[in-house]
Design an enzyme around this catalytic site. Structure first.
Site, PDB file in Angstrom:
ATOM      1  N   ARG A 181     -36.436   9.045  -6.178  1.00  0.00           N
ATOM      2  CA  ARG A 181     -36.993   8.936  -4.372  1.00  0.00           C
ATOM      3  C   ARG A 181     -38.132   7.575  -4.484  1.00  0.00           C
ATOM      4  O   ARG A 181     -37.867   7.437  -3.486  1.00  0.00           O
ATOM      5  CB  ARG A 181     -38.252  10.205  -4.065  1.00  0.00           C
ATOM      6  N   CYS A 240     -47.744  10.788  -1.679  1.00  0.00           N
ATOM      7  CA  CYS A 240     -46.764  11.112  -2.253  1.00  0.00           C
ATOM      8  C   CYS A 240     -45.652  11.330  -1.337  1.00  0.00           C
ATOM      9  O   CYS A 240     -45.393  10.818  -0.082  1.00  0.00           O
ATOM     10  CB  CYS A 240     -47.055  13.041  -2.870  1.00  0.00           C
TER      11      CYS A 240
END
Length: 472
Positions: A181, A240
């Site tokens: 990601r 995050c």
């Protein structure tokens, strides 16, 4: 031999002994991603650590932002945590099902709101059950408590602040999302978000910081940050997907003594959903080493005026020896300086010529003693008698391979015993903010008191200088 563990992680054995003790509270903070196919509230109802209350991260949150489980206002947080019977003065043990996924978020929230004695159960509830420990299904009805918040706003980064950090590169960014990601090779799990990362960010996947639901030892954590290009001497912002696993990185940083860190609460849910924010893909940028740029450091000079009275046993399961190196060979001395102090920018002695260095280290007023562990050099200390009344602890430290063996405090005590052998009036030591992050705290713990502070410039050794020093 297992390395040194985080002071914020506690064992199941310890927790089991504390259950029911006054002022000890246990919190189930289990929260999962849709891909986990698990429900924290349902699992809590079907079984939990005896006496544990459930902290719902989607409820004890600011639900007006449109972002998942944003940190709520201190007053709201205090009211809700008080309903769970928790005060800021309690000893609070937080856990989640997997061991190290969502518990650090609640650990972080409690600390940001003013609680000080907050810990995480090593291995989480899955390990607790696997070990056959007691589980209860009764839902506790805790007596409401007063939680008085002391909100530390410096530990939380807003979107506007994050924009400034990215634009100015004023702080490092540690991204806890999985590497795919981060690079943009894997899609985001939430719809409408671009893949990739913030310019300048570095990839520190939260999953890499733990093993079997347990936070890795400090040496392993330090290596992970170093390999990711994070300088533990400089400020860090953690981020995050939604602010949960960023707290795992925060926990690792705090465990290593890093204090200048903050968490970007909106994280990628906010940054990646806005059309105006810059996003880059691919691997993180190569680390830029400003080898010739001086670094400003804060120097602290300390003194102690009486010999230590403490006594520590030699750590078990390792063979140790401390041998004074009389007329130490210069190549060996330079090896010790680089191996012990290279990462802390010890540079002065490595820049000296043979003649200059020999005049210092072969002086009869200088005592250089080398620590050996299991037969190999592992550290050293250097004492210099400045006058009949003053002895200076000029250098003290250990090599990386000896860290985590429980030797640090014992070795420092041996150095101090040696410093006081000639009964000086005082022993002095100097440290700075480029040294080990716990150096100042450790010296004070063993009886030193600060007497002076000042700023200084340190010019790191270049690769060319190192090649010259060691004739490589």
């Amino acid at each position: 031999m297992a390395g040194e563990k985080s002071r914020f992680v506690v064992s199941a054995d310890w927790v089991e002994k504390q259950l029911g003790a006054p002022g000890v509270k246990v919190v189930d903070a289990s929260w999962y991603l849709p891909a986990h196919n698990r429900n924290g509230a349902e699992e809590y109802a079907s079984g939990h650590v005896p006496g544990a209350v459930f902290f719902d991260q989607d409820v004890i949150a600011d639900t007006t932002t449109g972002l998942p489980h944003t940190l709520p206002a201190p007053e709201f947080f205090a009211a809700e945590i008080g309903k769970l019977g928790i005060s800021e003065t309690d000893t609070i043990i937080v856990y989640d099902g997997m061991g190290l996924f969502s518990a650090p978020r609640v650990w972080w929230m409690l600390r940001v709101m003013g609680a000080r004695n907050v810990y995480i159960l090593d291995g989480g509830f899955d390990a607790w059950k696997a070990e056959g420990r007691a589980v209860e299904t009764d839902l506790p009805e805790p007596e409401p408590a007063l939680f008085t918040p002391t909100f530390n706003a410096r530990r939380v980064v807003s979107f506007d602040e994050m924009t400034e950090v990215v634009d100015s590169a004023s702080r490092q960014i540690a991204d806890a999302r999985p590497a795919g990601r981060f690079t943009g090779q894997e899609p985001e799990p939430r719809a409408g978000m671009r893949s990739g990362h913030m310019p300048g960010a570095r990839s520190v996947p939260a999953m890499a910081l733990s093993e079997n639901g347990r936070l890795k030892d400090l040496d392993s954590l330090r290596t992970i940050f170093e390999e990711a290009g994070i300088d533990l001497r400089q400020p860090v912002v953690t981020s995050c997907g939604s602010g949960v696993t960023a707290a795992v990185v925060t926990l690792a940083l705090e465990s290593l003594g890093h204090r200048n860190n903050a968490l970007y609460d909106g994280s990628w849910s906010e940054w990646g959903s806005k059309a105006v924010t810059p996003v880059v893909t691919g691997e993180a940028e190569p680390v830029k080493h400003a080898l010739h740029n001086p670094i400003t450091t804060r120097v602290t000079r300390l003194e102690m005026t009486s010999a230590p009275k403490a006594s520590l046993p030699v750590p078990v399961n390792v063979q140790t020896a401390i041998i004074r190196a009389k007329d130490i060979p210069l190549p060996f001395y330079r090896f010790l300086q680089q191996q012990v102090g290279g990462r802390w920018h010890w540079h002065e002695r490595l820049r000296q010529s043979d003649e200059e260095l020999k005049a210092i280290v072969h002086n009869p007023t200088v005592n250089i003693s080398v620590l050996y562990v299991n037969g190999a050099p592992a550290g050293f200390f250097e004492l210099a008698q400045q006058s009949p009344d003053i002895t200076e602890l000029s250098y003290f430290g250990m090599m990386e391979h000896a860290l985590g063996l429980g030797l640090g405090k014992w070795f420092l005590l041996q150095a101090l015993y040696s410093a006081w052998q000639d009964d000086p009036a005082k022993v002095t030591v100097t440290t700075n903010t480029l040294d080990h992050p716990r150096a100042l705290q450790l010296y004070q713990r063993f009886g030193f008191s600060p007497v002076d502070t000042y700023d200084a410039l340190v010019e790191p050794l270049s690769d060319e200088e190192l090649l010259t020093v060691f004739k490589l």
